[in-house]
Write a protein that holds these residues in place. Sequence first.
Motif, PDB file in Angstrom:
ATOM      1  N   ALA A 473       0.862  -1.288  -0.199  1.00  0.00           N
ATOM      2  CA  ALA A 473       0.202   0.152  -0.011  1.00  0.00           C
ATOM      3  C   ALA A 473       0.827   1.405   0.002  1.00  0.00           C
ATOM      4  O   ALA A 473       0.518   2.149  -0.789  1.00  0.00           O
ATOM      5  CB  ALA A 473      -0.897  -0.185   1.310  1.00  0.00           C
ATOM      6  N   ASP A 474       1.907   1.130   1.006  1.00  0.00           N
ATOM      7  CA  ASP A 474       2.729   2.389   0.985  1.00  0.00           C
ATOM      8  C   ASP A 474       3.360   2.803  -0.450  1.00  0.00           C
ATOM      9  O   ASP A 474       3.591   3.770  -0.995  1.00  0.00           O
ATOM     10  CB  ASP A 474       3.796   2.387   1.974  1.00  0.00           C
ATOM     11  CG  ASP A 474       2.930   2.472   3.419  1.00  0.00           C
ATOM     12  OD1 ASP A 474       1.895   2.676   3.409  1.00  0.00           O
ATOM     13  OD2 ASP A 474       3.725   2.033   4.275  1.00  0.00           O
ATOM     14  N   GLU A 477       0.930   3.871  -3.039  1.00  0.00           N
ATOM     15  CA  GLU A 477       0.532   5.313  -2.741  1.00  0.00           C
ATOM     16  C   GLU A 477       1.620   6.201  -3.263  1.00  0.00           C
ATOM     17  O   GLU A 477       1.267   7.458  -3.570  1.00  0.00           O
ATOM     18  CB  GLU A 477       0.078   5.554  -1.526  1.00  0.00           C
ATOM     19  CG  GLU A 477      -1.218   4.790  -1.049  1.00  0.00           C
ATOM     20  CD  GLU A 477      -1.524   4.938   0.336  1.00  0.00           C
ATOM     21  OE1 GLU A 477      -0.529   5.266   1.111  1.00  0.00           O
ATOM     22  OE2 GLU A 477      -2.677   4.158   0.917  1.00  0.00           O
ATOM     23  N   ALA A 481       1.265   8.986  -6.368  1.00  0.00           N
ATOM     24  CA  ALA A 481       1.201  10.553  -6.282  1.00  0.00           C
ATOM     25  C   ALA A 481       2.225  11.340  -7.542  1.00  0.00           C
ATOM     26  O   ALA A 481       1.937  12.625  -7.690  1.00  0.00           O
ATOM     27  CB  ALA A 481       2.166  10.818  -4.849  1.00  0.00           C
ATOM     28  N   GLU A 487      -6.438   8.182  -9.167  1.00  0.00           N
ATOM     29  CA  GLU A 487      -6.514   7.884  -7.951  1.00  0.00           C
ATOM     30  C   GLU A 487      -6.442   6.526  -7.707  1.00  0.00           C
ATOM     31  O   GLU A 487      -6.888   5.483  -8.548  1.00  0.00           O
ATOM     32  CB  GLU A 487      -8.235   8.208  -7.429  1.00  0.00           C
ATOM     33  CG  GLU A 487      -8.245   9.809  -7.514  1.00  0.00           C
ATOM     34  CD  GLU A 487      -9.550  10.316  -7.066  1.00  0.00           C
ATOM     35  OE1 GLU A 487     -10.491   9.124  -6.952  1.00  0.00           O
ATOM     36  OE2 GLU A 487     -10.183  11.384  -7.211  1.00  0.00           O
ATOM     37  N   CYS A 488      -5.917   6.008  -6.640  1.00  0.00           N
ATOM     38  CA  CYS A 488      -5.690   4.489  -6.205  1.00  0.00           C
ATOM     39  C   CYS A 488      -6.002   4.288  -4.831  1.00  0.00           C
ATOM     40  O   CYS A 488      -5.658   4.888  -4.019  1.00  0.00           O
ATOM     41  CB  CYS A 488      -4.062   4.177  -6.686  1.00  0.00           C
ATOM     42  SG  CYS A 488      -3.558   2.593  -6.059  1.00  0.00           S
ATOM     43  N   ARG A 489      -7.002   3.288  -4.870  1.00  0.00           N
ATOM     44  CA  ARG A 489      -7.425   2.676  -3.639  1.00  0.00           C
ATOM     45  C   ARG A 489      -7.021   1.281  -3.219  1.00  0.00           C
ATOM     46  O   ARG A 489      -7.439   0.512  -4.183  1.00  0.00           O
ATOM     47  CB  ARG A 489      -9.044   2.992  -3.423  1.00  0.00           C
ATOM     48  CG  ARG A 489      -9.392   2.657  -2.090  1.00  0.00           C
ATOM     49  CD  ARG A 489     -10.910   3.198  -1.867  1.00  0.00           C
ATOM     50  NE  ARG A 489     -11.763   2.312  -2.883  1.00  0.00           N
ATOM     51  CZ  ARG A 489     -12.756   1.301  -2.503  1.00  0.00           C
ATOM     52  NH1 ARG A 489     -12.436   1.085  -1.077  1.00  0.00           N
ATOM     53  NH2 ARG A 489     -13.472   0.981  -3.166  1.00  0.00           N
TER      54      ARG A 489
END
Length: 643
Positions: A473-474, A477, A481, A487-489
């Motif tokens: 996840a880190d 994300e 950027a 957008e990424c969820r």
Amino acid sequence: MENADAEYGGGGRAAPAAAALEAVVEPVVAVTDGTITYANGAAREAFDLSEDERADETGAGNWDAATGFESWSRLEAAIDETTVGTVRHVTLEGDADGYDARVHRSADGATVTFTRTTAETGAVGETESIGESDRAIKDRAINEAPVGITIADPDREDTSLVYVNDAFQEITGYSYDEVVGQNCRFLQGPDSSEDVIAEMAAAIDAKRPITVELKNYRSDGTEFWNEVTIAPVRDEAGVVTHYVGFQNDVTTRKEAELALERRTAELEYILERVEGLIQDVTDVIAGSTARSELEAEVCDRIAVESTYEGAWIGERNPATETVDVRTGAGRYPETGVSATADHPAATALAENAATTDTLEGTTHASFPLSYNGIEYGVLTVCTDRDRAIDERETVILSALARAVASGVNARETSRVLETDAVVAVEVALTDSSVAPVALSAAADCRLEYRRSVHRTDDETASLFTVTGADATADALEAAVADVPDLECRVIVERDGECLIELSGGDDLVGWLSERGVRTQAIESDDGRARLTLEIPRSANVRSVVEAIEDRYSGTDVISFEQRDRDSETRQEFAARLENDLTERQFGALQRAYLSGYFEWPRPMTGEELAQSMGISRPTFHEHLRTAEAKLSRAFFEEDQSSG
């Protein structure tokens, strides 16, 4: 020239002709054999003709011409040299009289009209400016008026003109000498309205004023619009002695009015005719279930319109370099046209723009059928009418063509879900505007497409599984950027794998879907994506691929393959799934469904279902979860595994 009584009347009061000349501001005299037999008021004042010598009150008299004019010798010579029925201009500049003259010669004498050339004359011991006298002011006002002024005498043959001012000469191009003695109808021509002419004649016969607008002709033959006012002039007894006319060149205003009328008429014509056509075509688009039906009904509806001879829809054929006819109605080329020919249909496809041309007396207007960059052919209408297909009609027909293209796109898009005959196309992309390409380049990971869903705001969100060193996840994300608008969820994160939802930025899957393309697979790593797409065979596959190449730089087509989708009936799907489940897994799933376990509130608990199967509650839930997983895998994936 006739004698004074015959020419100007007698009998104790001014005859109509004499009364008219009394109103003329220029000096006018009648001369016979060296004797002035008539002088109007302006002449009597200008030349100081003695009142005592007048024979009566009409202006008739018996004055010696040589005594009345210092320049008589020049006038007499001009009279002698002037042919009967013609007019001669005499320059008297330098004479004490200070006038020029126009000599109108008749059989018995002449009528002389004087034009002032010098400013000063007067009685002995007194210098008076004639220009400042009341009569001279009227004279100057009429001559310098910005509108044409004419005076016609109804007692003369054909109600001919006896006076025109300078503005009339400037407006018409005719000189004074050319028009005096003629009826003013010499200004009329082939396009002068007969109705307006008759209206003027009726007003003159009724001795009433009238104002009309009439197309007239100048001396050089050019047309102009003349605002004509004609009014009768009456004497003290109420008898019409003359008609005064006013001419005003209103060409600029009239042409603007006529242009507005034409534009209004054309717009009403187009709206009246095309409004129903658009409504009917819209109904066809909404009601048809197949592309061929839609196209045929559109052509039929256009062809029945009285102003069109026919309509047809063509499609580019790359193999034969022709525009082949898909369907048509009325007049149309059944064999199509060459894609390289000088024909509006070929030009419209080549330039993707409406094109109109006249070929062999028939006007052809062609409009590309294009939607979202995909070419679906060309619509052509044909007409033999006199009225050209103007800009307004072109705009309306272009809008109609876009509506047809939109309808075709909708039919083709739905076919991708229904047809089994497809073309599988594999392409490679390196365009960084594509989200998986950008993300795989920014992070050390591999993305694999799973599914897309449409949100309420018409945005498409796509699910990807992510594997690799940066499948955290880190890391994701941080990589997102650096990608604008993306957008990424992260939905689920496991060891070495994530399930993510991508939205925003370039909506590749949604864009393809709008063009009837099903996205089967997307695999992306190291800034490069490989797409597997399914396009209905009935669609314009070449046009779809060209649209992808135009939109995304660095596109490479890897393969084309025609194939049929694997079709599986509901019973076959259920049988395959049942075969994949163990007896306990199938029993747990079936009992849960039939007992309403998946409803809320639940009418039966898991423990009660476990007891009905004679197993423990944990064992029941293990069998149920395994069955649910196999059911989901069968629905969402192509390959299933037993377990």
